[in-house]
Design an enzyme around this catalytic site. Sequence first.
Site, PDB file in Angstrom:
ATOM      1  N   TRP A 111       0.839  -1.217   0.000  1.00  0.00           N
ATOM      2  CA  TRP A 111       0.000   0.000   0.000  1.00  0.00           C
ATOM      3  C   TRP A 111       0.866   1.257   0.000  1.00  0.00           C
ATOM      4  O   TRP A 111       0.515   2.245  -0.635  1.00  0.00           O
ATOM      5  CB  TRP A 111      -0.988  -0.004   1.171  1.00  0.00           C
ATOM      6  CG  TRP A 111      -0.385   0.195   2.524  1.00  0.00           C
ATOM      7  CD1 TRP A 111       0.132  -0.765   3.336  1.00  0.00           C
ATOM      8  CD2 TRP A 111      -0.226   1.436   3.239  1.00  0.00           C
ATOM      9  NE1 TRP A 111       0.602  -0.197   4.498  1.00  0.00           N
ATOM     10  CE2 TRP A 111       0.399   1.143   4.467  1.00  0.00           C
ATOM     11  CE3 TRP A 111      -0.543   2.756   2.967  1.00  0.00           C
ATOM     12  CZ2 TRP A 111       0.708   2.118   5.410  1.00  0.00           C
ATOM     13  CZ3 TRP A 111      -0.245   3.730   3.906  1.00  0.00           C
ATOM     14  CH2 TRP A 111       0.372   3.416   5.099  1.00  0.00           C
ATOM     15  N   GLU A 119      -4.681   5.967  -4.580  1.00  0.00           N
ATOM     16  CA  GLU A 119      -4.891   7.147  -3.726  1.00  0.00           C
ATOM     17  C   GLU A 119      -4.267   8.431  -4.276  1.00  0.00           C
ATOM     18  O   GLU A 119      -4.145   9.411  -3.548  1.00  0.00           O
ATOM     19  CB  GLU A 119      -4.375   6.898  -2.284  1.00  0.00           C
ATOM     20  CG  GLU A 119      -4.996   5.683  -1.617  1.00  0.00           C
ATOM     21  CD  GLU A 119      -4.688   5.596  -0.115  1.00  0.00           C
ATOM     22  OE1 GLU A 119      -4.825   6.608   0.586  1.00  0.00           O
ATOM     23  OE2 GLU A 119      -4.334   4.486   0.343  1.00  0.00           O
ATOM     24  N   HIS A 136       5.371   7.151  15.234  1.00  0.00           N
ATOM     25  CA  HIS A 136       5.107   6.010  16.116  1.00  0.00           C
ATOM     26  C   HIS A 136       6.364   5.178  16.313  1.00  0.00           C
ATOM     27  O   HIS A 136       7.091   4.905  15.358  1.00  0.00           O
ATOM     28  CB  HIS A 136       4.069   5.069  15.477  1.00  0.00           C
ATOM     29  CG  HIS A 136       2.655   5.466  15.710  1.00  0.00           C
ATOM     30  ND1 HIS A 136       1.608   4.927  14.992  1.00  0.00           N
ATOM     31  CD2 HIS A 136       2.100   6.339  16.588  1.00  0.00           C
ATOM     32  CE1 HIS A 136       0.472   5.452  15.423  1.00  0.00           C
ATOM     33  NE2 HIS A 136       0.743   6.318  16.386  1.00  0.00           N
ATOM     34  N   TYR A 137       6.582   4.750  17.564  1.00  0.00           N
ATOM     35  CA  TYR A 137       7.580   3.720  17.805  1.00  0.00           C
ATOM     36  C   TYR A 137       6.972   2.729  18.784  1.00  0.00           C
ATOM     37  O   TYR A 137       6.577   3.121  19.871  1.00  0.00           O
ATOM     38  CB  TYR A 137       8.883   4.291  18.362  1.00  0.00           C
ATOM     39  CG  TYR A 137       9.975   3.249  18.294  1.00  0.00           C
ATOM     40  CD1 TYR A 137      10.586   2.954  17.078  1.00  0.00           C
ATOM     41  CD2 TYR A 137      10.345   2.518  19.419  1.00  0.00           C
ATOM     42  CE1 TYR A 137      11.563   1.977  16.995  1.00  0.00           C
ATOM     43  CE2 TYR A 137      11.323   1.531  19.330  1.00  0.00           C
ATOM     44  CZ  TYR A 137      11.919   1.276  18.118  1.00  0.00           C
ATOM     45  OH  TYR A 137      12.884   0.302  18.012  1.00  0.00           O
ATOM     46  N   PRO A 165       6.371   1.454  14.851  1.00  0.00           N
ATOM     47  CA  PRO A 165       5.328   1.663  13.839  1.00  0.00           C
ATOM     48  C   PRO A 165       4.726   0.313  13.430  1.00  0.00           C
ATOM     49  O   PRO A 165       5.272  -0.733  13.797  1.00  0.00           O
ATOM     50  CB  PRO A 165       6.127   2.255  12.665  1.00  0.00           C
ATOM     51  CG  PRO A 165       7.493   1.660  12.792  1.00  0.00           C
ATOM     52  CD  PRO A 165       7.722   1.444  14.282  1.00  0.00           C
ATOM     53  N   HIS A 220       7.380   7.212   8.088  1.00  0.00           N
ATOM     54  CA  HIS A 220       6.217   8.071   7.861  1.00  0.00           C
ATOM     55  C   HIS A 220       5.864   8.819   9.141  1.00  0.00           C
ATOM     56  O   HIS A 220       6.273   8.442  10.232  1.00  0.00           O
ATOM     57  CB  HIS A 220       5.022   7.241   7.370  1.00  0.00           C
ATOM     58  CG  HIS A 220       4.652   6.161   8.324  1.00  0.00           C
ATOM     59  ND1 HIS A 220       5.250   4.924   8.317  1.00  0.00           N
ATOM     60  CD2 HIS A 220       3.776   6.137   9.356  1.00  0.00           C
ATOM     61  CE1 HIS A 220       4.747   4.197   9.297  1.00  0.00           C
ATOM     62  NE2 HIS A 220       3.845   4.905   9.941  1.00  0.00           N
TER      63      HIS A 220
HETATM   64  O1  G7M Z   1       1.577   2.718  13.244  1.00  0.00           O
HETATM   65  P1  G7M Z   1       2.121   3.337  12.026  1.00  0.00           P
HETATM   66  O2  G7M Z   1       2.978   4.520  12.347  1.00  0.00           O
HETATM   67  O3  G7M Z   1       2.870   2.349  11.134  1.00  0.00           O
HETATM   68  O4  G7M Z   1       0.866   3.901  11.229  1.00  0.00           O
HETATM   69  C1  G7M Z   1       0.533   3.641   9.884  1.00  0.00           C
HETATM   70  C2  G7M Z   1      -0.648   4.502   9.495  1.00  0.00           C
HETATM   71  O5  G7M Z   1      -0.963   4.230   8.114  1.00  0.00           O
HETATM   72  C3  G7M Z   1      -1.917   4.213  10.293  1.00  0.00           C
HETATM   73  O6  G7M Z   1      -2.391   5.412  10.868  1.00  0.00           O
HETATM   74  C4  G7M Z   1      -2.876   3.625   9.252  1.00  0.00           C
HETATM   75  O7  G7M Z   1      -4.230   3.980   9.490  1.00  0.00           O
HETATM   76  C5  G7M Z   1      -2.370   4.205   7.951  1.00  0.00           C
HETATM   77  N1  G7M Z   1      -2.685   3.347   6.789  1.00  0.00           N
HETATM   78  C6  G7M Z   1      -2.577   1.994   6.750  1.00  0.00           C
HETATM   79  N2  G7M Z   1      -2.915   1.570   5.503  1.00  0.00           N
HETATM   80  C7  G7M Z   1      -2.922   0.179   5.102  1.00  0.00           C
HETATM   81  C8  G7M Z   1      -3.255   2.660   4.738  1.00  0.00           C
HETATM   82  C9  G7M Z   1      -3.669   2.820   3.386  1.00  0.00           C
HETATM   83  O8  G7M Z   1      -3.817   1.876   2.598  1.00  0.00           O
HETATM   84  N3  G7M Z   1      -3.882   4.099   2.978  1.00  0.00           N
HETATM   85  C10 G7M Z   1      -3.732   5.177   3.828  1.00  0.00           C
HETATM   86  N4  G7M Z   1      -3.983   6.387   3.341  1.00  0.00           N
HETATM   87  N5  G7M Z   1      -3.340   5.034   5.111  1.00  0.00           N
HETATM   88  C11 G7M Z   1      -3.099   3.791   5.571  1.00  0.00           C
END
Ligand code: G7M
Length: 317
Positions: free
Chosen positions: A152, A162, A245-246, A248, A254
């Site tokens: 993704w 997206e 986030h840690y 993540p 990101h």
């Molecule tokens: O926990 P972490 O820092 O890895 O957060 C990843 C963020 O990516 C979360 O807030 C998810 O809601 C967001 N996210 C996950 N996916 C699979 C997608 C996606 O396919 N599209 C978008 N726009 N955000 C996503």
Amino acid sequence: MEAAPEKKRKIESDNDQGDIAPPVLCSFKGFDIEKVIAENSRNKTTTIHAKMGGKDAIVLLEKTPFDLDHVKKYLSDDTALKNTLKNDIYGTYEAFLPPTENAIKAVVIHPATEKHIQKYSDQERYIIRETPELYSNVTLPLLQSRQFSMQWVYNILEKKQEADRIVFEDPDPETGFILLPDMKWDRKDKNALYLVGIVHKHDVRSLRDLDDMSLPLLRNILIKGREAIKEKYNIPASRLHVYIHYQPSYYHFHMHFTHIKLEAPGFGADRAHLLTDVIENIEMMSEYYKKRTLTFVVREQEDLYIKYKENGYFEKE
Ligand code: G7M
């Protein structure tokens, strides 16, 4: 820091059908409920493990906030009322809003892997205090052995998915990023604004990889991300949380940008690191995030929990 090789990315898919993404749904026809795997009455969410076409699916349902532009439609003939209590001037009712005002948010992951089912299930949680040694000896080997599911992320960076939702892009391969709405935000309620900034660079896994070489990237995301949000949503920096986030969930670097009014999941002291603080800590000491003990929470079915348990981490307690 080690670069993610181009060819490795082919096997990193969330989707066990390879490159074929499942079609957009127009109803839940064909979904059979297996189990309710999580429920949160405060957030008004429920998470269901279902089967669809013989494959696992996760369906997250969430009641959405009221849209104040539609308040006239709420208090109209079209809303049926069923009385549940009456005492003098006090009355309580069940109100049935017209179907157009009744939408709830649904997130569908299909086909879902065993890991998704674990991730979205209610589980016991435990705190880990990760020293640099534990990071090198336990966390890092696990991350390196995993086949990350980050299709993704690549779809967004390569504009395959997206693309129409992108709020801002800086295409610089070293300091650039794409800013777009997080999957969790319905893009309607500005007080619940939730954007993610995904970097173009492929060689930063997490907070642990950051040092003074990362400062131009971090400062760029902070400045340009805030500017873009001010311009598009008219939300100033003083009303935004910008954090990392840690641990993540996805080890491609990101950033989270959320409205200060949103009680975002993962904004607790055991997971969120404010980008402004991260920048200052690294300015004071380049190796700050390599030398520090970092605290995070794991859930009992996560492979990180299992690895730490196998290593005797919880026996010391
Ligand atoms: O926990 P972490 O820092 O890895 O957060 C990843 C963020 O990516 C979360 O807030 C998810 O809601 C967001 N996210 C996950 N996916 C699979 C997608 C996606 O396919 N599209 C978008 N726009 N955000 C996503």
